[in-house]
Design an enzyme around this catalytic site. Structure first.
Site, mmCIF file in Angstrom:
data_model
loop_
_atom_site.group_PDB
_atom_site.id
_atom_site.type_symbol
_atom_site.label_atom_id
_atom_site.label_comp_id
_atom_site.label_asym_id
_atom_site.label_seq_id
_atom_site.Cartn_x
_atom_site.Cartn_y
_atom_site.Cartn_z
ATOM 1 N N ASP A 71 -7.940 -51.744 -31.600
ATOM 2 C CA ASP A 71 -9.151 -51.133 -32.336
ATOM 3 C C ASP A 71 -10.161 -52.174 -32.849
ATOM 4 O OD1 ASP A 71 -7.041 -52.157 -33.783
ATOM 5 O OD2 ASP A 71 -6.502 -50.254 -34.759
ATOM 6 N N ASP A 140 1.455 -45.107 -43.590
ATOM 7 C CA ASP A 140 1.207 -43.573 -43.173
ATOM 8 C C ASP A 140 1.506 -43.172 -41.727
ATOM 9 O OD1 ASP A 140 -0.761 -44.627 -41.977
ATOM 10 O OD2 ASP A 140 -2.350 -43.514 -43.244
ATOM 11 N N HIS A 142 0.372 -44.510 -39.171
ATOM 12 C CA HIS A 142 -0.906 -44.608 -38.167
ATOM 13 C C HIS A 142 -0.492 -45.746 -37.194
ATOM 14 C CE1 HIS A 142 -2.809 -47.750 -40.923
ATOM 15 N NE2 HIS A 142 -2.563 -48.281 -39.877
ATOM 16 N N GLU A 147 -5.250 -42.221 -37.698
ATOM 17 C CA GLU A 147 -4.958 -41.875 -38.767
ATOM 18 C C GLU A 147 -4.224 -40.285 -38.916
ATOM 19 O OE1 GLU A 147 -4.905 -44.027 -40.914
ATOM 20 O OE2 GLU A 147 -6.772 -44.913 -41.523
#
Ligand code: F6R
Length: 265
Positions: A71, A140, A142, A147
């Site tokens: 990314d 979380d 990801h 996400e």
């Protein structure tokens, strides 16, 4: 999923470096060279330091290696110290014998983002796919910047970062207001196409994400749970990151048996 619970973050680093070196050695005489998928963030820093050290000792070469990063932020120029282009150059590429023209971090500046995403996918395909993808994991769950709610069929595209990710990544910027709101990221389906996947996690802050990804249902609400669908995924995690796993004893026993089997073969 192979879950390897290790005594320290240093042991996670050594395990990951061994996996990368095994691939590089296997591909040494192959004209195509190895294709590595890379991550940024705090977790893989130890791995990159160790790879640099092994290269300096003459144990490995990156001469024919191609890389694809997961990314890059949108709106951060590659020269900025906050960009993932800069991170890769500083933390790995400039210290090894890699051909920079074979390294790929998603392009997000001065380009059409949709075209950039498509061309990134195309380049992975042209390289013959990614042999080994290194992943970190967000608190979380990801992976990349996929996400919560990311489609399990998603491909490289722009994603909006959650408030939690903005807060977690604010440490790399002067203030949270400077963290870009969006990033171009490999999709979950793109990640699932890699030949093999190695996810690294350290610390109690990742324990819930690890538990939900390994022992919970496969759901877009826990992006890393999609890895359960892949036949060659290894998680190398330290004890605090493994602390919420209900089946930790089982995973430890499985690794002991694997060690016994490899000694007697
Ligand atoms: C970075 C990336 C992210 C990180 C994750 C964990 O390229 O893809 O998914 O792996 O945010 O970050 P750290 O390692 O800093 O806890």
């Amino acid at each position: 999923m192979r879950v390897v619970i290790l005594d320290s973050s240093e042991a996670v680093t050594q395990f990951a470096a061994d996996e990368v070196c095994t691939l590089l050695h296997r591909r040494k005489n192959d004209p195509r060279g190895a294709v590595l998928g890379l991550a940024t963030g705090g977790t893989p820093l130890g791995l990159y330091r160790e790879l640099i050290a092994r290269y300096a000792r003459g144990e490995i070469s990156f001469a024919k290696v191609a890389t694809f990063n997961l990314d890059e932020y949108v709106g951060v120029v590659p020269e900025s110290p906050s960009s993932y282009h800069y991170y890769m150059l500083e933390n790995l590429f400039k210290h090894i014998d890699i051909d920079l023209s074979l390294t790929h971090v998603p392009k997000t500046c001065g380009v059409d983002l949709q075209e950039s995403a498509e061309s990134f996918e195309h380049k992975i395909e042209q390289a013959g796919g990614i042999d080994l993808q290194i992943l970190g994991i967000g608190a979380d769950a990801h992976i990349g910047f996929n996400e919560i709610g990311s489609s399990l069929g998603s491909r490289t595209r722009v994603k909006t970062l959650t408030q939690r990710t903005l807060e977690d990544n604010a440490r790399y910027f002067d203030s949270i207001d400077e963290v870009p709101q969006t990033a171009l990221t490999m999709g979950i389906a793109t990640i699932l196409e890699c030949q093999s996947i190695l996810l690294l996690a350290n610390g109690a802050g990742k324990a819930r994400a690890i538990r939900d990804s390994v022992e919970g249902p496969i759901t877009a609400s826990v992006p890393a749970s999609a890895l359960q669908l892949h036949p060659r995924v290894t998680l190398a995690i330290d004890r605090p990151a493994a602390s919420m796993l209900a089946n930790a004893d089982y995973f430890l026993a499985a690794e002991r048996n694997r060690a016994v089997a490899s000694r007697s073969s």
